[in-house]
Design an enzyme around this catalytic site. Sequence first.
Site, PDB file in Angstrom:
ATOM      1  N   HIS A  64      -3.668  -5.186   2.767  1.00  0.00           N
ATOM      2  CA  HIS A  64      -4.057  -6.629   2.740  1.00  0.00           C
ATOM      3  C   HIS A  64      -5.675  -6.795   2.983  1.00  0.00           C
ATOM      4  O   HIS A  64      -6.405  -7.244   2.263  1.00  0.00           O
ATOM      5  CB  HIS A  64      -3.667  -7.129   4.272  1.00  0.00           C
ATOM      6  N   HIS A 100       0.325  -0.947   5.148  1.00  0.00           N
ATOM      7  CA  HIS A 100       0.659  -2.448   5.017  1.00  0.00           C
ATOM      8  C   HIS A 100      -0.554  -3.045   5.293  1.00  0.00           C
ATOM      9  O   HIS A 100      -1.120  -3.953   4.453  1.00  0.00           O
ATOM     10  CB  HIS A 100       1.916  -2.672   5.730  1.00  0.00           C
ATOM     11  N   GLU A 101      -1.079  -2.891   6.504  1.00  0.00           N
ATOM     12  CA  GLU A 101      -2.446  -3.679   6.792  1.00  0.00           C
ATOM     13  C   GLU A 101      -3.566  -3.233   6.149  1.00  0.00           C
ATOM     14  O   GLU A 101      -4.542  -4.143   5.788  1.00  0.00           O
ATOM     15  CB  GLU A 101      -2.513  -3.407   8.455  1.00  0.00           C
TER      16      GLU A 101
END
Length: 228
Positions: free
Chosen positions: A28, A24-25
Site C-alpha cells: 500500500h 500487504h501494508e
Amino acid sequence: MDFSNVPFLISVWILPVILAVTLHEAAHGWVAYRLGDRTAYMMGRVTFNPVKHVDPFGTLILPGLMLFLSGGKMMFGFAKPVPVDIRNTYNPRRDMVLIAAAGPASNIILAFLSAIAFYAVEFLPKDVDLWVAHNLANSIRINVILCVFNLLPLPPLDGGRIAVGILPRPLAMRVAALERYGMFILLGLIFLVPYVGDVVGLNLNVFWYLVGLPAEVITEFIVNVVGI
C-alpha cells in the site's frame, strides 16, 4: 486440542502471518509513494521491517488467542493501517483503487511464491523440511484468505475503497458512508451471525461463504498451476 503441539502450532503460523501483513501494508505504502503521496514514506511505512506494520494486539495476540481457542481452525487479525493522503496523488479517484488493490495483489504474489518454494523442501534436512512445509502451506492459506477478506466491498477494507473508486459517484458516496460502521459490520458477520445461527439451529456462517469458500477455490487454483 493436543496442547503438546501448541509450540509447534504457533511456530508455523506466526512467521507466515507477519510476512503476509508486512508485505500487504508495505505494498500500500509503496504504490502510494509511486503515485505521489509521500505520507507513508515519511512515516517509515514503505519498508519490509515488520515492526513498522505489526500491531501487537491485532497481529499477534488476537490471532494467537483465536487459533488457540479454536484448536487451530480459526484466526482473525489486523495490522496497523498505512496512512495515505489521497489528495496528494496524481489522480485521486483512480489512484485510490490502485493503492487499495496493491495489498491483496501482494498477498496473491506471496501465495504463489510460497507454493513454488515447496519444490525446495525435499532438499532440506529431515525434520526441518516438515517445519518449513507447514510454514509454506500456512503462508498460502493466510495470504489467500487475507486477499479475499480485504476485497470484501466494505470500508475500511481494501475492497470498500476499490468500490468507492469505481462506482458511480452517488453510489460511491453511500458506500463510503459505511466506513464508520464497517468494523462493527465485519465483527457481526464473523462472530454474531454464526452464533445466532447456532442458537436457532441454522448454518449462518456468512464468513465462510464470503471468504472461506472463495479462498479454497483460489488456493486449489494456485496449487494446480504450480503443480505441487
